[in-house]
Structures are given as structure tokens and as C-alpha cells.
Design an enzyme around this catalytic site. Structure first.
Site, PDB file in Angstrom:
ATOM      1  N   GLY A  49       0.837  -1.192   0.000  1.00 48.25           N
ATOM      2  CA  GLY A  49       0.000   0.000   0.000  1.00 48.25           C
ATOM      3  C   GLY A  49       0.872   1.242   0.000  1.00 48.25           C
ATOM      4  N   CYS A  50       0.416   2.284   0.633  1.00 46.60           N
ATOM      5  CA  CYS A  50       1.129   3.565   0.673  1.00 46.60           C
ATOM      6  C   CYS A  50       2.591   3.385   1.066  1.00 46.60           C
ATOM      7  CB  CYS A  50       0.441   4.499   1.664  1.00 46.60           C
ATOM      8  SG  CYS A  50       1.351   6.012   2.004  1.00 46.60           S
ATOM      9  N   PHE A  51       3.496   3.779   0.164  1.00 49.22           N
ATOM     10  CA  PHE A  51       4.912   3.566   0.472  1.00 49.22           C
ATOM     11  C   PHE A  51       5.410   4.473   1.579  1.00 49.22           C
ATOM     12  CE2 PHE A  51       5.640   5.613  -4.017  1.00 49.22           C
ATOM     13  CZ  PHE A  51       5.149   6.841  -3.588  1.00 49.22           C
ATOM     14  N   CYS A  53       4.108   4.689   4.368  1.00 48.47           N
ATOM     15  CA  CYS A  53       3.899   3.938   5.607  1.00 48.47           C
ATOM     16  C   CYS A  53       4.743   2.675   5.699  1.00 48.47           C
ATOM     17  CB  CYS A  53       2.422   3.564   5.740  1.00 48.47           C
ATOM     18  SG  CYS A  53       1.289   4.977   5.791  1.00 48.47           S
TER      19      CYS A  53
END
Length: 215
Positions: A49-51, A53
Site C-alpha cells: 500500500g502507501c509507500f 507507511c
């Protein structure tokens, strides 16, 4: 929540771009460069998902030399964030981990990866929806594939939730570093990062899935 959180992330990215452009002109939209691989070091690549994070949990490990946010698994050469986020290039947001195998094992990296994703969903992570936010373990050689398959089997056997694990193990293709303003976002913009992470429901879902075993 999903729609509002996605809008929130885009606003934060726009702010990051503006701040970068106030520094040097070259910083605006400039792609980061992959760090040189020193002798004895190795590379691992994970999509979760969101890199933004996915960098922090690896950065805090002793033996991790660097993390780089970027794009992998798609068709287009040198993709930009705007192209990847549209969902049309086939890339996933990912993080490439440069590490010293003498200090941290690939198996440890896999363990940290599992406990920082929701492996029960396809083409989404938390508030972010689309194939660009899919999870995957991108393996670079046969040894990594064997370790990843063993790790996945172990997690599937011991997982504290009922849903099946759908995260695939795939062969790594070319990794394209993301724009410089994405790198170490959690360090450059800690308040905005925390606002996004909380609003996206990432930590709440991780706790629901993994309980006290989250990393």
C-alpha cells in the site's frame, strides 16, 4: 472515509510538492536515485500500500541500510506518481530495502512486512483502493522465493484472523524510484504523515488483524 482519505492524501502530496519547489527548482518532481549497493549487501522489495507507511518499520531495523519508495510491477518506463496513482500503468507503490544480511535476515524483513499490511484484501490497503495499492512480495532470486513461500505458509498457519492470505509472491521486475518528495515522507512531514496514517485507519486495522504482534 475511503474517498475523503484519498483526497486527504492527494492534498498532502500537493503540499509536499509545493514545499519541495520552494527549495530548489530541481527538487520539483525530481526522481530519487537508488543508493549504491555496497559489497555484501542485499536488496528486498515489498508492496504494502502507501509507500510512505512502509518505510518506517524497515528503517528502524538494525542492519537496514536504506529504504527507497518507488514503483514496480508495471508496464511503463520511468512512471510518475500521477501516472501510477491513476491506476493505468500496472505499477504498485513499493519500498525497496537495502540491508546487510549479516545484521538482519531476509526472514526478519518478511516478518516485519506481514505485520505491517492487511494480507486479506486484493487491490487495496486500508483507505487506498486500486491495483497500485496491492500487496506483494517481489523476490529477486530463488532463495528469496523459497524464504517468502515458507514465511507465507507459516503466517497462514499461525495468523490470528480467519480470512485467507491473498498477498502474492512474484518475480521482481525493474524498480523505479519515486519522486524525491516521497522519500522519507514520515521524517520530512511528520505531522501530515501522522494525520494521513490515522485518517486512513492503518493502525486500527493492523491492531485488529495482528493485535500486540504489530511491528
Amino acid at each position: 472515509m475511503i474517498r475523503s482519505s484519498q483526497v486527504m492524501r492527494r492534498v498532502l502530496i500537493q503540499l509536499a510538492v509545493i514545499l519541495a519547489s520552494l527549495g530548489t527548482g530541481a527538487a520539483f518532481g525530481q526522481m530519487a536515485k537508488l543508493p549504491a549497493i555496497p559489497p555484501g549487501a542485499a536488496v528486498a522489495t515489498f508492496a504494502g500500500g502507501c509507500f510512505w507507511c512502509m518505510e518506517p518499520p524497515f528503517d528502524k531495523l538494525n542492519g537496514v541500510l536504506a529504504t527507497t519508495s518507488g514503483y514496480i510491477g508495471g508496464m511503463k518506463q520511468s512512471p510518475t506518481y500521477e501516472e501510477v496513482s491513476s491506476g493505468g500503468t500496472g505499477h504498485a507503490e513499493a519500498v525497496q530495502v537495502l540491508y546487510d544480511p549479516k545484521k538482519v535476515t531476509y526472514e526478519k524483513l518478511l516478518d516485519v512486512f506481514w505485520h505491517n499490511i492487511d494480507p486479506t484484501v486484493t487491490d487495496r490497503q486500508f483507505c487506498d483502493v486500486g491495483s497500485q495499492y496491492r500487496t506483494a512480495i517481489f523476490v529477486h532470486n530463488d532463495a528469496q522465493r523459497a524464504a517468502a513461500e515458507a514465511s507465507k505458509a507459516a503466517v497462514d498457519k499461525s495468523k490470528p484472523f480467519k480470512e485467507p492470505i491473498v498477498t502474492p509472491i512474484v518475480t521482481a521486475t525493474e524498480f523505479w524510484p519515486a519522486e524525491e518528495y516521497h522519500q522519507n515522507y514520515y521524517l520530512k512531514n511528520p505531522i501530515r504523515y501522522s494525520y494521513y496514517r490515522t485518517g486512513c485507519g492503518r493502525d486500527a486495522r493492523l491492531k485488529q488483524l495482528w493485535g500486540a504482534t504489530t511491528h
